[in-house]
Motif scaffolding. Structure first.
Motif, PDB file in Angstrom:
ATOM      1  N   GLN A   5     -17.074 -24.191  33.760  1.00 46.49           N
ATOM      2  CA  GLN A   5     -16.205 -23.046  33.469  1.00 46.49           C
ATOM      3  C   GLN A   5     -14.728 -23.441  33.443  1.00 46.49           C
ATOM      4  O   GLN A   5     -13.969 -22.906  32.648  1.00 46.49           O
ATOM      5  N   GLN A   6     -14.322 -24.405  34.257  1.00 48.15           N
ATOM      6  CA  GLN A   6     -12.918 -24.821  34.242  1.00 48.15           C
ATOM      7  C   GLN A   6     -12.532 -25.372  32.875  1.00 48.15           C
ATOM      8  O   GLN A   6     -11.412 -25.175  32.414  1.00 48.15           O
ATOM      9  N   HIS A   7     -13.448 -26.039  32.210  1.00 49.38           N
ATOM     10  CA  HIS A   7     -13.161 -26.573  30.875  1.00 49.38           C
ATOM     11  C   HIS A   7     -13.120 -25.447  29.847  1.00 49.38           C
ATOM     12  O   HIS A   7     -12.260 -25.440  28.966  1.00 49.38           O
ATOM     13  N   ASP A  10     -12.323 -22.359  30.499  1.00 54.09           N
ATOM     14  CA  ASP A  10     -11.088 -21.629  30.771  1.00 54.09           C
ATOM     15  C   ASP A  10      -9.890 -22.328  30.132  1.00 54.09           C
ATOM     16  O   ASP A  10      -9.010 -21.686  29.560  1.00 54.09           O
ATOM     17  N   MET A  45     -10.057 -21.710  26.381  1.00 55.84           N
ATOM     18  CA  MET A  45      -9.978 -20.304  26.027  1.00 55.84           C
ATOM     19  C   MET A  45      -8.636 -19.673  26.396  1.00 55.84           C
ATOM     20  O   MET A  45      -8.340 -18.569  25.960  1.00 55.84           O
ATOM     21  N   ARG A  46      -7.820 -20.368  27.159  1.00 55.69           N
ATOM     22  CA  ARG A  46      -6.571 -19.765  27.647  1.00 55.69           C
ATOM     23  C   ARG A  46      -5.657 -19.329  26.506  1.00 55.69           C
ATOM     24  O   ARG A  46      -4.943 -18.348  26.634  1.00 55.69           O
TER      25      ARG A  46
END
Length: 181
Positions: free
Chosen positions: A169-171, A173, A176-177
């Motif tokens: 999910q960190q990737h 995020d 997608m930011r």
């Protein structure tokens, strides 16, 4: 991506991923130019998966029976430091690497496609073969990928590990930011 509970449990423990090259990172074909130059094709999504996996804290190594300047170049591009080439009997190199890194076998994943990979596949915590891996290998691994060698198997395994370790999910995020702005 749905990950079976037994596979997720194995992938959650992984700290090091080891790859074969021909049939895993490539399509298992050898190409030669008229002047004898060897040519290999690498799937960029596999490479991006490896970059993300390393950013997630899982290191990567390669053990391959053939020796190729192209593989050394690919490792350089992907910042893979642990490269063993020209080792048709891969087990001694594997055992040397395990000792050097000080890891438990359950913390290591390996992707291999042929019977010469079995001595390692049978020892690691998470063993994988591509969809087009040898039948003898498919019956002895934890997971058979839905992707063939050189066309997504590495990316799939990287994602399985990251999703199982809650780092995927960190990737997402990060990428997608820009949509939220």
């Amino acid at each position: 991506m749905q990950i079976a509970a037994d596979i997720a449990a194995k992938a959650k423990k992984i700290k090091f991923l080891i790859l074969d090259v021909d049939g895993v990172m490539t399509d298992n074909r050898l190409y030669y130019s008229d002047d004898g130059q060897e040519i290999k094709s690498f799937y960029t999504r596999d490479g991006h998966g490896m970059v993300l996996l390393k950013k997630s804290g899982v290191d990567i190594g390669i053990i391959t029976g053939r020796k190729s300047n192209l593989v050394a170049k690919r490792c350089q591009d992907l910042k893979i430091e642990h490269l063993y080439q020209g080792v048709p009997d891969k087990l001694p190199s594997f055992l040397e690497l395990v000792e050097k890194l000080g890891l438990e076998l359950e913390q290591i994943a390996y992707i291999g496609d042929d019977i010469l990979d079995l001595p390692i596949l049978m020892r690691v915590g998470f063993s994988v073969t591509p969809a087009d891996g040898e039948e003898e290998v498919k019956t002895r691994v934890d997971y058979t990928s839905s992707y063939i060698g050189g066309k997504g198997v590495v990316r799939e395994v990287c994602e399985i590990i990251m999703r199982s370790q809650d780092t995927w999910q960190q990737h997402m995020d990060f990428y997608m930011r820009g949509l939220a702005e």
